[in-house]
Scaffold this motif. Structure first.
Motif, PDB file in Angstrom:
ATOM      1  N   THR A  83       7.581  -2.456  12.246  1.00  0.00           N
ATOM      2  CA  THR A  83       7.542  -1.457  10.820  1.00  0.00           C
ATOM      3  C   THR A  83       8.288  -1.376   9.472  1.00  0.00           C
ATOM      4  OG1 THR A  83       7.472   0.099  12.905  1.00  0.00           O
ATOM      5  CG2 THR A  83       7.497   1.338  10.831  1.00  0.00           C
ATOM      6  N   ARG A  87       7.524  -1.231   6.416  1.00  0.00           N
ATOM      7  CA  ARG A  87       8.568  -0.768   5.189  1.00  0.00           C
ATOM      8  C   ARG A  87       8.654  -1.169   4.077  1.00  0.00           C
ATOM      9  NH1 ARG A  87      10.952   1.945   9.374  1.00  0.00           N
ATOM     10  NH2 ARG A  87       9.891   3.529  10.634  1.00  0.00           N
ATOM     11  N   LEU A 121       0.707   2.439   8.760  1.00  0.00           N
ATOM     12  CA  LEU A 121       1.442   3.173   8.135  1.00  0.00           C
ATOM     13  C   LEU A 121       0.699   3.678   7.372  1.00  0.00           C
ATOM     14  CD1 LEU A 121       5.020   1.154   7.922  1.00  0.00           C
ATOM     15  CD2 LEU A 121       4.293   2.582   9.310  1.00  0.00           C
ATOM     16  N   LEU A 141       1.288   4.675  16.683  1.00  0.00           N
ATOM     17  CA  LEU A 141       2.222   5.315  15.433  1.00  0.00           C
ATOM     18  C   LEU A 141       1.646   6.156  14.966  1.00  0.00           C
ATOM     19  CD1 LEU A 141       2.524   1.661  13.506  1.00  0.00           C
ATOM     20  CD2 LEU A 141       3.916   2.872  14.402  1.00  0.00           C
TER      21      LEU A 141
END
Length: 228
Positions: A83, A87, A121, A141
Motif C-alpha cells: 500500500t 501511495r 486505492l 481496503l
C-alpha cells in the motif's frame, strides 16, 4: 512508522510524449529498475505515452536494482508495504501525470502487486491494469466495494512453472480478482517467472481494446477514445 517511500522523478524513463494520448505506466519487478520493462514497448500499441517508474527502495545487497517493498513482506503477507508503494505511485501521478486523459498500469511481479494496489486505492484514476506474474495483496481496503461494483478491466498472465509467487498468494488472487474486476488473461504452460511473446500478444490485444473504449469527460459526456 517508516517514512512514506518516494519515486525519484529524475530517474523516470519516458517514451515519446504524445499529446492527448493515454498514459501507460510501467512498474518493474524486484531487483530490476526503470529500464527493464522498456524492452516490452515494441510489443505494445503505439498510441500510448509510456513512463517507466523506478521503485523507491534499493534492493538489499547483493541483489542489484530496486524494490517496491521489502521482499520478506511477501512471505508475511503484510499488505501495508504494498500500500505504501502504491501511495508513492499516486503521489508521482499527482506531480507528473495530472493532465493524462487516461492512466493504465502495467506491472511485473512486485510491480504488478503495486499496480493492483494503486487501483484499489484510487479506482477512479486508473482505467485498467496489466498484472504480469504478480498478485493481489491480501486484506481489505476501504474502496474495494467500489471495485466490486465498477469491475475495471484487469489482465492477469502467469506461467505454470512460476515458482516465485507463493501458491497461497496465487490462490488468493484467483479468488479476489474475478470478484473485483473484469478479468481476462491466461495461464501459460511451461512459462517461468517471466514474460513470453505469446503473453505479450495477449497484452497487446487487451490494451488495444482499452484504447478503443469511449471516454467520459469531467462532465460525464462520452467522447471518442483519445490517442487513436
Amino acid at each position: 512508522m517508516s517514512e512514506q517511500p518516494v519515486i525519484d522523478r529524475t530517474a523516470v524513463r519516458w517514451g515519446p510524449r504524445r499529446e492527448g494520448a493515454p498514459l501507460l505506466v510501467l512498474l518493474h519487478g524486484y531487483g530490476s529498475d526503470e529500464n527493464d520493462l522498456f524492452g516490452l514497448v515494441p510489443f505494445l500499441p503505439d498510441p500510448f505515452t509510456v513512463a517507466s517508474l523506478p521503485a523507491p527502495l534499493t534492493a538489499p545487497w547483493p541483489m542489484p536494482g530496486r524494490s517496491w517493498y521489502v521482499i520478506d513482506e511477501l512471505e508475511r503477507r503484510d499488505p501495508e508495504p504494498v500500500t505504501a508503494a502504491a501511495r508513492a505511485v499516486l503521489d508521482w501521478l499527482d506531480d507528473d501525470a495530472r493532465d493524462a486523459p487516461r492512466i493504465l498500469l502495467l506491472g511485473f511481479s512486485q510491480g504488478a502487486s503495486v499496480a493492483l494496489q494503486t487501483l484499489r486505492l484510487a479506482p477512479e484514476r486508473i482505467d485498467a491494469v496489466v498484472n504480469l506474474a504478480g498478485y493481489a495483496a491480501p486484506g481489505d481496503l476501504p474502496r474495494d466495494p467500489e471495485l466490486r461494483e465498477a469491475r475495471p478491466p484487469v489482465f492477469w498472465g502467469r506461467g505454470t512453472k512460476d515458482d516465485v509467487i507463493p501458491h497461497a498468494l496465487v490462490d488468493h488472487t484467483a479468488q479476489w480478482l474475478p470478484d473485483h474486476a473484469e478479468l481476462s488473461g491466461r495461464v501459460y504452460p511451461g512459462l517461468t517467472h517471466s514474460v513470453s511473446e505469446e503473453e505479450l500478444a495477449d497484452v497487446r490485444a487487451f490494451l488495444e481494446r482499452r484504447l478503443a473504449e469511449p471516454v467520459e469527460d469531467a462532465d460525464g459526456q462520452v467522447g471518442g477514445a483519445p490517442g487513436v
